[in-house]
Scaffold this active site. Structure first.
Site, PDB file in Angstrom:
ATOM      1  N   GLY A 148      12.251  16.344  18.186  1.00  0.00           N
ATOM      2  CA  GLY A 148      11.713  17.637  18.548  1.00  0.00           C
ATOM      3  C   GLY A 148      10.659  17.461  19.627  1.00  0.00           C
ATOM      4  O   GLY A 148       9.950  16.446  19.653  1.00  0.00           O
ATOM      5  N   CYS A 149      10.547  18.425  20.538  1.00  0.00           N
ATOM      6  CA  CYS A 149       9.573  18.277  21.626  1.00  0.00           C
ATOM      7  C   CYS A 149       8.143  18.270  21.102  1.00  0.00           C
ATOM      8  O   CYS A 149       7.301  17.501  21.575  1.00  0.00           O
ATOM      9  CB  CYS A 149       9.773  19.361  22.685  1.00  0.00           C
ATOM     10  SG  CYS A 149       9.810  21.058  22.046  1.00  0.00           S
ATOM     11  N   ASN A 150       7.851  19.115  20.105  1.00  0.00           N
ATOM     12  CA  ASN A 150       6.522  19.095  19.495  1.00  0.00           C
ATOM     13  C   ASN A 150       6.286  17.769  18.780  1.00  0.00           C
ATOM     14  O   ASN A 150       5.201  17.178  18.867  1.00  0.00           O
ATOM     15  CB  ASN A 150       6.380  20.238  18.484  1.00  0.00           C
ATOM     16  CG  ASN A 150       6.377  21.606  19.126  1.00  0.00           C
ATOM     17  OD1 ASN A 150       6.047  21.750  20.303  1.00  0.00           O
ATOM     18  ND2 ASN A 150       6.745  22.622  18.368  1.00  0.00           N
ATOM     19  N   THR A 153       5.478  14.924  21.242  1.00  0.00           N
ATOM     20  CA  THR A 153       4.136  14.995  21.820  1.00  0.00           C
ATOM     21  C   THR A 153       3.090  14.509  20.823  1.00  0.00           C
ATOM     22  O   THR A 153       2.212  13.702  21.157  1.00  0.00           O
ATOM     23  CB  THR A 153       3.804  16.428  22.264  1.00  0.00           C
ATOM     24  OG1 THR A 153       4.916  17.006  22.925  1.00  0.00           O
ATOM     25  CG2 THR A 153       2.605  16.444  23.199  1.00  0.00           C
TER      26      THR A 153
END
Length: 342
Positions: A148-150, A153
């Protein structure tokens, strides 16, 4: 030798981003594009910004001849990828950009996504696609699950600190500011310009965001014991980008040192000088991550900030980075383009 690539679900944001990246890739050729609802259309009709490219028309997945395809990117919605990938040739290498194979535990998948997994055997085989931490496993993988992009990060900011034991594992607060493209291309009322612009809002508060499943899985694995961060994302009116702000307890200088050492040899991850703050502007449209560390006014507390482009390093760029490894190519091939500015 040039590798033939198929992009399944090419009519969404991550599909278009894959096309944009692969357009200048020295060792990849786009041989097939699918988009069931837009089958028969040219990519130039769906995405006019790609009209200069000579691309195959969109087709249905079942009409693709996979015999000459070296690798398929699956950029389909969550809960769709598992059944599609299960039906693909067993020897076809696949990078999945959905959430369908990110969680190793079938019970965890059912908890966070509300249904039993449709391909549990494939779920066991999938390698988690956080490239900088699973590089060796990815090289030999048949199926890689993009993060997932979150989740990516937050992990870039915190995972080395958890592994090194330099922060209090029970006192981690993670705040994310997310660009609207992270919600996908489907029409949603709350994403209309009049509804979204000139405001910001938290969402999935109180521990309900699905990417917490990834944080629980990966942080606990790194620590060797359960770790549960306090996490809230916020939707802000920008197209691309994620800013992660993590508040932790530990010595700020030691934290900066651990991050600097861990990422010293990573091409795409840059730890900024101590006290320097990163900006989403500086990584927009690129595969780079910038990380900053600042000491708090209270001794023993620190802030860690990380920025990346959710569509590139958070999704499609990460997918190409993983595909490069799976295909025996230079890991950075096609990904060294500079960020967009302003």
């Amino acid at each position: 030798m040039t590798k033939n690539i198929a992009i399944l679900g090419a009519s969404g944001y991550t599909g278009a981003e894959l096309v944009r990246i692969i357009a200048t890739h020295p060792d990849m050729r786009i041989a097939a594009l699918t988009g069931d609802r837009k089958a028969g259309m040219a990519m130039a009709q769906v995405f006019p910004f790609l009209r200069h490219m000579d691309l195959p028309d969109l087709t249905r997945i079942e009409d693709v001849d996979f015999s000459g395809i070296d690798l398929a990117f699956c950029a389909l919605p969550h809960a769709t990828s598992q059944s599609v990938i299960k039906a693909l040739p067993a020897d076809l290498k696949v990078v999945d950009l959905s959430a369908d194979f990110r969680l190793r535990d079938p019970a965890a998948y059912q908890k966070w996504y509300g249904k039993a997994h449709d391909a549990p055997e494939l779920q066991k085989q999938a390698i988690y696609g956080l490239t900088e931490f699973y590089r060796d496993d990815i090289r030999s993988a048949r199926l890689v699950a993009g993060t997932g992009c979150n989740a990516a990060t937050g992990q870039f900011a915190l995972r080395p600190l958890i592994e090194a034991g330099v922060i209090d594992l029970d006192q981690i607060i993670l705040d994310l500011k997310c660009g609207v493209s992270g919600a996908g291309r489907s029409l949603k009322e709350n994403l209309l310009h009049a509804e979204l612009s000139e405001g910001a809002q938290p969402y999935a508060a109180g521990g309900t965001h699905r990417h917490l499943g990834e944080f629980d899985q990966e942080f606990s694995r790194a620590a060797g014991r359960p770790v549960q961060v306090q996490f809230t994302p916020h939707l802000i009116p920008m197209n691309r980008g994620i800013l992660a702000s993590a508040w932790v307890q530990g010595d700020a200088a030691a934290i900066h040192g651990v991050l600097s050492d861990r990422y010293a040899d990573e091409v795409f991850i840059h730890v900024l000088p101590f006290g320097t703050l990163p900006s989403t502007h500086d990584v927009r449209g690129s595969n780079f991550v910038h990380i900053g560390v600042v000491a708090d006014r209270v001794a023993g507390r620190a802030s860690v900030f990380a920025v990346l482009d959710n569509l590139t390093k958070g999704s499609s760029g990460q997918a190409v980075q993983n595909a490069n490894l799976m295909l025996g190519l230079d890991e950075t091939a096609g990904l060294m383009f500079a960020p967009l500015f302003p």
